[in-house]
Design a protein around this motif. Sequence first.
Motif, PDB file in Angstrom:
ATOM      1  N   LEU A 153      -1.808  -3.563  -0.558  1.00 33.51           N
ATOM      2  CA  LEU A 153      -1.999  -2.217  -1.117  1.00 33.51           C
ATOM      3  C   LEU A 153      -3.360  -2.090  -1.796  1.00 33.51           C
ATOM      4  O   LEU A 153      -4.035  -1.058  -1.670  1.00 33.51           O
ATOM      5  CB  LEU A 153      -0.889  -1.913  -2.117  1.00 33.51           C
ATOM      6  CG  LEU A 153       0.492  -1.607  -1.541  1.00 33.51           C
ATOM      7  CD1 LEU A 153       1.519  -1.501  -2.665  1.00 33.51           C
ATOM      8  CD2 LEU A 153       0.478  -0.324  -0.727  1.00 33.51           C
ATOM      9  N   TYR A 154      -3.764  -3.117  -2.513  1.00 32.45           N
ATOM     10  CA  TYR A 154      -5.040  -3.048  -3.233  1.00 32.45           C
ATOM     11  C   TYR A 154      -6.221  -2.929  -2.262  1.00 32.45           C
ATOM     12  O   TYR A 154      -7.117  -2.102  -2.450  1.00 32.45           O
ATOM     13  CB  TYR A 154      -5.217  -4.286  -4.114  1.00 32.45           C
ATOM     14  CG  TYR A 154      -6.500  -4.263  -4.913  1.00 32.45           C
ATOM     15  CD1 TYR A 154      -6.569  -3.589  -6.120  1.00 32.45           C
ATOM     16  CD2 TYR A 154      -7.643  -4.904  -4.436  1.00 32.45           C
ATOM     17  CE1 TYR A 154      -7.750  -3.558  -6.857  1.00 32.45           C
ATOM     18  CE2 TYR A 154      -8.839  -4.874  -5.156  1.00 32.45           C
ATOM     19  CZ  TYR A 154      -8.876  -4.194  -6.366  1.00 32.45           C
ATOM     20  OH  TYR A 154     -10.042  -4.145  -7.080  1.00 32.45           O
ATOM     21  N   PHE A 155      -6.206  -3.736  -1.214  1.00 30.38           N
ATOM     22  CA  PHE A 155      -7.362  -3.774  -0.319  1.00 30.38           C
ATOM     23  C   PHE A 155      -7.342  -2.688   0.763  1.00 30.38           C
ATOM     24  O   PHE A 155      -8.371  -2.442   1.397  1.00 30.38           O
ATOM     25  CB  PHE A 155      -7.472  -5.162   0.326  1.00 30.38           C
ATOM     26  CG  PHE A 155      -7.919  -6.222  -0.627  1.00 30.38           C
ATOM     27  CD1 PHE A 155      -9.229  -6.262  -1.081  1.00 30.38           C
ATOM     28  CD2 PHE A 155      -7.027  -7.179  -1.104  1.00 30.38           C
ATOM     29  CE1 PHE A 155      -9.652  -7.246  -1.981  1.00 30.38           C
ATOM     30  CE2 PHE A 155      -7.436  -8.164  -1.996  1.00 30.38           C
ATOM     31  CZ  PHE A 155      -8.751  -8.198  -2.441  1.00 30.38           C
ATOM     32  N   THR A 156      -6.218  -2.055   0.983  1.00 31.08           N
ATOM     33  CA  THR A 156      -6.147  -0.996   2.015  1.00 31.08           C
ATOM     34  C   THR A 156      -5.837   0.370   1.407  1.00 31.08           C
ATOM     35  O   THR A 156      -5.478   1.288   2.140  1.00 31.08           O
ATOM     36  CB  THR A 156      -5.076  -1.340   3.063  1.00 31.08           C
ATOM     37  OG1 THR A 156      -3.774  -1.387   2.442  1.00 31.08           O
ATOM     38  CG2 THR A 156      -5.351  -2.679   3.733  1.00 31.08           C
ATOM     39  N   ALA A 157      -6.000   0.508   0.096  1.00 29.32           N
ATOM     40  CA  ALA A 157      -5.631   1.757  -0.587  1.00 29.32           C
ATOM     41  C   ALA A 157      -6.338   2.967   0.015  1.00 29.32           C
ATOM     42  O   ALA A 157      -5.707   4.004   0.302  1.00 29.32           O
ATOM     43  CB  ALA A 157      -5.946   1.643  -2.078  1.00 29.32           C
ATOM     44  N   GLU A 158      -7.643   2.880   0.221  1.00 31.00           N
ATOM     45  CA  GLU A 158      -8.390   4.032   0.734  1.00 31.00           C
ATOM     46  C   GLU A 158      -7.944   4.400   2.140  1.00 31.00           C
ATOM     47  O   GLU A 158      -7.790   5.586   2.474  1.00 31.00           O
ATOM     48  CB  GLU A 158      -9.887   3.746   0.715  1.00 31.00           C
ATOM     49  CG  GLU A 158     -10.728   4.957   1.095  1.00 31.00           C
ATOM     50  CD  GLU A 158     -12.211   4.727   0.871  1.00 31.00           C
ATOM     51  OE1 GLU A 158     -12.993   5.689   1.041  1.00 31.00           O
ATOM     52  OE2 GLU A 158     -12.609   3.590   0.533  1.00 31.00           O
ATOM     53  N   ASP A 159      -7.736   3.398   2.989  1.00 36.39           N
ATOM     54  CA  ASP A 159      -7.289   3.665   4.362  1.00 36.39           C
ATOM     55  C   ASP A 159      -5.929   4.360   4.380  1.00 36.39           C
ATOM     56  O   ASP A 159      -5.703   5.278   5.171  1.00 36.39           O
ATOM     57  CB  ASP A 159      -7.208   2.353   5.155  1.00 36.39           C
ATOM     58  CG  ASP A 159      -8.566   1.721   5.366  1.00 36.39           C
ATOM     59  OD1 ASP A 159      -9.570   2.463   5.394  1.00 36.39           O
ATOM     60  OD2 ASP A 159      -8.632   0.486   5.492  1.00 36.39           O
ATOM     61  N   ILE A 160      -5.033   3.923   3.499  1.00 31.72           N
ATOM     62  CA  ILE A 160      -3.697   4.529   3.439  1.00 31.72           C
ATOM     63  C   ILE A 160      -3.782   5.988   3.009  1.00 31.72           C
ATOM     64  O   ILE A 160      -3.141   6.869   3.598  1.00 31.72           O
ATOM     65  CB  ILE A 160      -2.784   3.737   2.478  1.00 31.72           C
ATOM     66  CG1 ILE A 160      -2.506   2.340   3.032  1.00 31.72           C
ATOM     67  CG2 ILE A 160      -1.462   4.481   2.252  1.00 31.72           C
ATOM     68  CD1 ILE A 160      -1.780   1.420   2.062  1.00 31.72           C
ATOM     69  N   LEU A 161      -4.596   6.273   1.987  1.00 35.63           N
ATOM     70  CA  LEU A 161      -4.712   7.643   1.496  1.00 35.63           C
ATOM     71  C   LEU A 161      -5.399   8.542   2.520  1.00 35.63           C
ATOM     72  O   LEU A 161      -5.049   9.722   2.650  1.00 35.63           O
ATOM     73  CB  LEU A 161      -5.489   7.656   0.172  1.00 35.63           C
ATOM     74  CG  LEU A 161      -4.751   7.026  -1.016  1.00 35.63           C
ATOM     75  CD1 LEU A 161      -5.652   6.979  -2.244  1.00 35.63           C
ATOM     76  CD2 LEU A 161      -3.468   7.787  -1.325  1.00 35.63           C
ATOM     77  N   LEU A 162      -6.369   8.005   3.251  1.00 33.93           N
ATOM     78  CA  LEU A 162      -6.996   8.782   4.325  1.00 33.93           C
ATOM     79  C   LEU A 162      -5.987   9.088   5.424  1.00 33.93           C
ATOM     80  O   LEU A 162      -5.969  10.199   5.984  1.00 33.93           O
ATOM     81  CB  LEU A 162      -8.197   8.016   4.900  1.00 33.93           C
ATOM     82  CG  LEU A 162      -9.442   7.946   4.014  1.00 33.93           C
ATOM     83  CD1 LEU A 162     -10.467   6.986   4.610  1.00 33.93           C
ATOM     84  CD2 LEU A 162     -10.051   9.339   3.834  1.00 33.93           C
ATOM     85  N   MET A 163      -5.142   8.121   5.748  1.00 32.45           N
ATOM     86  CA  MET A 163      -4.101   8.324   6.748  1.00 32.45           C
ATOM     87  C   MET A 163      -3.123   9.407   6.308  1.00 32.45           C
ATOM     88  O   MET A 163      -2.592  10.157   7.119  1.00 32.45           O
ATOM     89  CB  MET A 163      -3.355   7.015   7.008  1.00 32.45           C
ATOM     90  CG  MET A 163      -2.332   7.084   8.125  1.00 32.45           C
ATOM     91  SD  MET A 163      -1.594   5.466   8.440  1.00 32.45           S
ATOM     92  CE  MET A 163      -0.713   5.182   6.906  1.00 32.45           C
ATOM     93  N   MET A 164      -2.896   9.496   4.980  1.00 31.30           N
ATOM     94  CA  MET A 164      -2.020  10.529   4.435  1.00 31.30           C
ATOM     95  C   MET A 164      -2.684  11.895   4.416  1.00 31.30           C
ATOM     96  O   MET A 164      -2.047  12.904   4.088  1.00 31.30           O
ATOM     97  CB  MET A 164      -1.596  10.156   3.011  1.00 31.30           C
ATOM     98  CG  MET A 164      -0.557   9.064   2.927  1.00 31.30           C
ATOM     99  SD  MET A 164       1.051   9.604   3.559  1.00 31.30           S
ATOM    100  CE  MET A 164       1.483  10.862   2.370  1.00 31.30           C
ATOM    101  N   GLY A 165      -3.960  11.946   4.755  1.00 32.42           N
ATOM    102  CA  GLY A 165      -4.664  13.221   4.786  1.00 32.42           C
ATOM    103  C   GLY A 165      -5.097  13.725   3.424  1.00 32.42           C
ATOM    104  O   GLY A 165      -5.309  14.920   3.238  1.00 32.42           O
TER     105      GLY A 165
END
Length: 445
Positions: A105-117
Motif C-alpha cells: 500500500l505504501y509503495f503503490t498508493a499513487e497508482d491505486i488512487l489514479l486507478m480509482m480516478g
Amino acid sequence: MRYGRLSRQLTSLAGPIFIETLLVMMLGAVDTFMLSRHSDNSVAAVGVVNQIMNLVFLLFEVISIGTSILCSQYIGARRQDKVIQTVGISLLFNLFSGLLISTCLYFTAEDILLMMGLRPDLMSEGLPYMKIVGGFAFLQAISLSLSASLRSADKAKYPMYVAVAVNIINIIGNYTLIFGKFGMPALGVQGAAISTSFCRLVSVILLMVLLMKKHIPSFPKQLFTPFPWVELRNLLKIGIPSAGEHMSYSLSQVVISYFINMIGNQALATRTYVVNIVMFTYIFALSIAQGGAILIGHLVGMKKVKAAYVIGKRVMRLGTATSVILTFVTAVFGRQLMSLLTSDPWIIATGASILWIEVLLENGRALNFFGVNALRSAGDIYYPVCVGIVVMWGIQVVGSYILGISLGWGLVAMWAVFALDENIRGLIFLRRWNSFRWVGKGFLK
C-alpha cells in the motif's frame, strides 16, 4: 434451555460490542468532522481512500472472522487447547500478511488512487493520507485478531475499554495535528492520518496486554510443535468464504465510489457525509448481530439448535426495529445534520433527500447483519457469499450505474438502488434461517 438466561447473555455481549463499535466508527467520523472544518475536498479525498482501506481491512478479517467462529464453537465444546492454538495462529498470520500488504500500500498508493480516478486537485490530499494509513494498516490486522479472540470468550467489555481510550487519544491527536495546536504544525489531512495510525498502535498494545491477563496467559510451545497446520487450514477454510460476503460488498463500494467520482467532488463529499451520519443508526443492529453470532456459535458447539434459532430471531427483530426508528429520526433532522458538516447548498439538499431513502435501506441492512452473522456462525458459510455476489453486483452495481450514470439521475437514484439491494438480500437470508437448512453445517464433528 432457559431462554431468559440466553437473553441476558446476549445483552452482556451486545452491550460492550455496541459501545466498542460505536467508538471504533467514531475514529473515522471524528476525522471526517474535523476535516470538514478544513475543506470539503479533504473530506472527498479521505472518503475515497477509506473505501480502499475498508477493502484492505476485509482481507485481514478473513482470519479474524475464522478466529471468532472457531473459538466460539471450541469454547462451547470446552476445548481450550484448540482455542489457544487458533488464537496464536491467527495473530501470527495477520501479523505477517499485514506487514506484506502495508508495504504494498505504501509503495503503490499513487497508482491505486489514479486507478480509482481520483482527480488531480484531490491527489495532494489523498496521497499522503493513503501512504500513512496504508503503511500502518498491519496494526489493524493484529487488532482485529485480538478483539475477535476476546469477544469469542465472552470478554467483549475489554475491547470496549480500549476503544474508549483510543477515541480520547484520537480526538486530542486530530485537534492537535490537523489544526496545529499546542505548538505542533498544522498538517491537515496528514495530521488526521498520523493520529489515526498512532491510535491503532495504542489499541494493539492494550488489547495484547488484556488478552494475556484475562484470556490466554501464555501460548505453550507444545501446542505449536509440530505446527498445527490443521487449525490454519480451518481458519482459512472458514474465514475466506465467511469474509467473502463482506469482500464482495466492499469491492462493490469501491466500484460505486468510482461511479460517484464521475459525477463530481460534491457527490463524493455528500456520500462521505451521509455514510458517517447513518453509521450511527445501524450500530445497534450490527452489534447485536455480532453478539448473537458468538452466542449462536456457542450453542451450535453444544448442539442446541433450537436455542440458536430462537436467539437468531430475537436478534433480527431487535436489529430491524431499532435501525428503522433511529434512521427515521435522523431523516427528520437531516437538513440540520448536513448543515453541521458543510455550507454547500447542493450537498445539504442532496444529503437530506438521501437520508429519507436510508429509512428503507437500514431495514434491509439490519436483516443482512442478522442473516450473514447467524448463518456463518452456524457453519453455513457459503450461502451468504453466493447470495451477496449475485445480488450486490446484479442489482446494486449494475443498477446504480444505469440509473445514476447512464440515465443521469444522479446520487439520489443510486441510493434508491442501494436500498433495493439491501432489502432483497435481507429477505433471502431471513428465509434461509427459517428453513433450518443451516443445521448440521457446524465445523466441529
